[in-house]
Design a protein around this motif. Structure first.
Motif, PDB file in Angstrom:
ATOM      1  N   UNK A 132       0.767  -1.355   0.132  1.00 25.09           N
ATOM      2  CA  UNK A 132      -0.058   0.098   0.055  1.00 25.09           C
ATOM      3  C   UNK A 132       0.921   1.069   0.142  1.00 25.09           C
ATOM      4  N   UNK A 133       2.075   1.332   0.631  1.00 25.75           N
ATOM      5  CA  UNK A 133       3.100   2.497   0.980  1.00 25.75           C
ATOM      6  C   UNK A 133       4.373   1.734   0.547  1.00 25.75           C
ATOM      7  N   UNK A 134       5.354   2.774   0.333  1.00 35.51           N
ATOM      8  CA  UNK A 134       6.726   2.198   0.291  1.00 35.51           C
ATOM      9  C   UNK A 134       7.285   1.988   1.679  1.00 35.51           C
ATOM     10  N   UNK A 170     -14.286 -25.973  -5.274  1.00 32.68           N
ATOM     11  CA  UNK A 170     -14.170 -25.949  -3.901  1.00 32.68           C
ATOM     12  C   UNK A 170     -15.412 -25.204  -3.225  1.00 32.68           C
ATOM     13  N   UNK A 171     -15.735 -25.797  -1.920  1.00 33.31           N
ATOM     14  CA  UNK A 171     -16.872 -25.487  -1.414  1.00 33.31           C
ATOM     15  C   UNK A 171     -17.066 -24.365  -0.686  1.00 33.31           C
ATOM     16  N   UNK A 172     -15.871 -23.554  -0.330  1.00 33.43           N
ATOM     17  CA  UNK A 172     -15.773 -22.212   0.202  1.00 33.43           C
ATOM     18  C   UNK A 172     -14.352 -21.720  -0.338  1.00 33.43           C
ATOM     19  N   UNK A 173     -14.444 -20.420  -0.209  1.00 27.09           N
ATOM     20  CA  UNK A 173     -13.164 -19.759  -0.354  1.00 27.09           C
ATOM     21  C   UNK A 173     -12.787 -18.523   0.513  1.00 27.09           C
ATOM     22  N   UNK A 174     -11.556 -18.327   1.006  1.00 28.32           N
ATOM     23  CA  UNK A 174     -11.246 -17.325   2.128  1.00 28.32           C
ATOM     24  C   UNK A 174     -10.285 -16.176   1.431  1.00 28.32           C
ATOM     25  N   UNK A 175     -10.593 -15.112   1.524  1.00 27.27           N
ATOM     26  CA  UNK A 175      -9.424 -13.946   1.018  1.00 27.27           C
ATOM     27  C   UNK A 175      -8.551 -13.747   2.358  1.00 27.27           C
ATOM     28  N   UNK A 176      -7.257 -13.750   1.924  1.00 26.16           N
ATOM     29  CA  UNK A 176      -6.345 -13.746   3.118  1.00 26.16           C
ATOM     30  C   UNK A 176      -6.114 -12.471   3.519  1.00 26.16           C
ATOM     31  N   UNK A 177      -6.580 -11.730   4.601  1.00 26.97           N
ATOM     32  CA  UNK A 177      -6.323 -10.410   5.046  1.00 26.97           C
ATOM     33  C   UNK A 177      -5.542 -10.519   6.530  1.00 26.97           C
ATOM     34  N   UNK A 178      -4.772 -11.418   6.764  1.00 26.78           N
ATOM     35  CA  UNK A 178      -4.070 -11.480   7.921  1.00 26.78           C
ATOM     36  C   UNK A 178      -2.432 -11.907   7.421  1.00 26.78           C
ATOM     37  N   UNK A 179      -1.816 -11.864   8.856  1.00 30.44           N
ATOM     38  CA  UNK A 179      -0.435 -12.343   8.973  1.00 30.44           C
ATOM     39  C   UNK A 179       0.580 -11.473   8.095  1.00 30.44           C
ATOM     40  N   UNK A 180       0.305 -10.102   7.727  1.00 26.49           N
ATOM     41  CA  UNK A 180       0.976  -9.320   7.383  1.00 26.49           C
ATOM     42  C   UNK A 180       1.066  -9.288   5.885  1.00 26.49           C
ATOM     43  N   UNK A 181       0.298 -10.066   5.306  1.00 23.46           N
ATOM     44  CA  UNK A 181       0.044 -10.061   3.800  1.00 23.46           C
ATOM     45  C   UNK A 181      -0.501  -8.901   3.247  1.00 23.46           C
ATOM     46  N   UNK A 182      -0.661  -8.734   1.871  1.00 21.39           N
ATOM     47  CA  UNK A 182      -1.232  -7.346   1.239  1.00 21.39           C
ATOM     48  C   UNK A 182      -2.244  -6.945   1.871  1.00 21.39           C
ATOM     49  N   UNK A 183      -3.241  -7.609   1.850  1.00 23.09           N
ATOM     50  CA  UNK A 183      -4.623  -7.113   2.277  1.00 23.09           C
ATOM     51  C   UNK A 183      -4.429  -6.394   3.805  1.00 23.09           C
ATOM     52  N   UNK A 184      -3.800  -7.415   4.752  1.00 22.69           N
ATOM     53  CA  UNK A 184      -3.418  -6.845   6.083  1.00 22.69           C
ATOM     54  C   UNK A 184      -2.560  -5.671   6.059  1.00 22.69           C
ATOM     55  N   UNK A 185      -1.848  -5.357   5.141  1.00 17.41           N
ATOM     56  CA  UNK A 185      -0.922  -4.291   4.941  1.00 17.41           C
ATOM     57  C   UNK A 185      -1.686  -3.214   4.941  1.00 17.41           C
ATOM     58  N   UNK A 186      -2.646  -3.187   4.169  1.00 17.33           N
ATOM     59  CA  UNK A 186      -3.851  -2.065   3.754  1.00 17.33           C
ATOM     60  C   UNK A 186      -4.437  -1.674   5.077  1.00 17.33           C
ATOM     61  N   UNK A 187      -4.856  -2.615   6.023  1.00 17.50           N
ATOM     62  CA  UNK A 187      -5.706  -2.690   7.125  1.00 17.50           C
ATOM     63  C   UNK A 187      -4.598  -1.780   8.445  1.00 17.50           C
ATOM     64  N   UNK A 188      -3.419  -2.169   8.208  1.00 17.31           N
ATOM     65  CA  UNK A 188      -2.762  -1.765   9.344  1.00 17.31           C
ATOM     66  C   UNK A 188      -2.038  -0.357   9.301  1.00 17.31           C
ATOM     67  N   UNK A 189      -2.206   0.448  10.105  1.00 18.00           N
ATOM     68  CA  UNK A 189      -1.560   1.932  10.196  1.00 18.00           C
ATOM     69  C   UNK A 189       0.113   1.761  10.125  1.00 18.00           C
ATOM     70  N   UNK A 190       0.550   0.846  10.544  1.00 24.88           N
ATOM     71  CA  UNK A 190       1.921   0.355  10.311  1.00 24.88           C
ATOM     72  C   UNK A 190       2.567   0.249   9.030  1.00 24.88           C
ATOM     73  N   UNK A 191       1.571  -0.278   8.268  1.00 23.08           N
ATOM     74  CA  UNK A 191       2.229  -0.547   6.703  1.00 23.08           C
ATOM     75  C   UNK A 191       1.543   0.449   5.876  1.00 23.08           C
TER      76      UNK A 191
END
Length: 369
Positions: A132-134, A170-191
């Protein structure tokens, strides 16, 4: 009756029990393709580790991989090889199958753990990471901040991988927004240090993950559940908080999210995590109660009675295990015995179910000629 072994239905999919095998990276793919290792690993899990088995993080683009050996779903070959694995699991196993779709963002371009982990060197095939940011993860190389074209590209990569997941079955799918990966990086003010509409307050920081989810929900079959995995805390002062994740979960629910898998950490090397049995369960409980959405709890859940108590007390709707399933791919069978409950066995293995020992007729010797 055991609540852990009671069925639960999300949209048109019924899960026979509340045990989930969490995604576990294996670092053995070639060009993102699944192979015999994945068939063995997921195949054995599908026999009796839980009612729902997730793939490892399956990346939506080559540059989104954590390592060059990570599983992917950006090509026809990726789709074909993963379908072979899932077809086997659904033919011979007893579990529902789920996929976790991921983009590593600034934590991509790494060596595998068995090769020392850490960022790849240029002569080892390192590539430019995105974020999300450099802002770098610790002393790792800084990512390139995504511009509008980059945001549109990543969103489409998630959508295309979602469409491939549906074709695979697949019977279900899950978007990974955890563990410091890209979607989590957008969510966190640290990144996320953006000063446009995708940064600032939690409303801005969750905007892109919500857009990705909404686009994937539109591409995913209406009758199948779609969820999100989150980190409910960065475990760093000034980082992402469970209060903000509750707001994110409420917004996800409005956009058709069916469950939230609640984990924590992974976005800052300075994190200080207080470990203990079920240490993340309070996060899951808060999201469930305050957002009013089904949740999965994960993290040092190792005992069947512990898992039963989490579900029966209303702290979570599902319990996810990882290391326990690797240690014992028949975790659900043994948990059911410990709790006096019943669970499903593949027909080929029915003779090892305890009640079949008493019911099976004696084996006759061949008649003498």
């Amino acid at each position: 009756m055991s609540q852990l072994f009671s069925p639960i239905t999300l949209r048109d999919v019924t899960f026979n029990n509340r045990l989930v095998v969490a995604p576990m990276c294996q670092y053995l793919a070639e060009d993102g393709n699944a192979n015999d290792w994945h068939l063995m690993h997921l195949g054995q899990m599908s026999m009796g580790a839980g009612g729902l088995v997730f793939t490892e993080a399956t990346h939506v683009s080559p540059e989104g991989r954590i390592t060059p050996k990570c599983l992917g779903l950006w090509s026809d070959d990726n789709e074909r090889t993963l379908k072979r694995v899932v077809d086997f699991c659904k033919t011979h196993g007893v579990a529902r199958m789920g996929i976790q779709l991921a983009h590593a963002g600034r934590k991509a371009s790494n060596r595998t753990p068995l090769n020392g982990a850490g960022p790849l060197a240029a002569n080892d095939g390192a590539w430019q990471t995105l974020g999300p940011s450099a802002v770098a993860y610790g002393d790792w190389p800084a990512p390139r901040a995504l511009d509008d074209a980059g945001l549109a590209m990543v969103k489409q990569q998630f959508v295309t991988a979602t469409e491939r997941s549906a074709r695979i079955g697949f019977d279900t799918a899950q978007i990974h927004c955890a563990h410091g990966y890209l979607m989590h990086q957008f969510l966190s003010p640290l990144s996320n240090r953006r000063n446009d509409g995708y940064g600032g307050t939690i409303e801005g920081r969750m905007r892109f993950p919500l857009e990705v989810f909404e686009a994937c929900r539109a591409a995913w079959p209406e009758n199948l559940p779609l969820g999100v995995r989150v980190s409910a805390s960065d475990w760093v002062d000034g980082g992402l908080t469970v209060d903000e994740i509750v707001e994110f979960a409420k917004a996800l629910k409005e956009k058709g999210c069916d469950y939230v898998d609640v984990s924590s950490g992974g976005n800052d090397p300075g994190q200080k995590i207080t470990l203990g049995p079920g240490y993340q369960v309070p996060f899951a409980e808060r999201v469930r109660q305050e957002a009013g959405i089904p949740v999965m709890a994960v993290g040092l859940i190792t005992d069947p009675h512990q898992a039963e108590a989490i579900v029966s007390s209303g702290k979570a709707d599902f319990v996810a295990i990882a290391r326990g399933a690797m240690d014992n791919p028949r975790w659900a069978w043994h948990a059911a015995r410990a709790l006096g409950a019943e669970t499903e066995y593949p027909p080929q293995y029915i003779r090892c179910r305890p009640d079949s020992w008493r019911a099976a007729p004696a084996v006759m010797a061949p008649a003498a000629e």
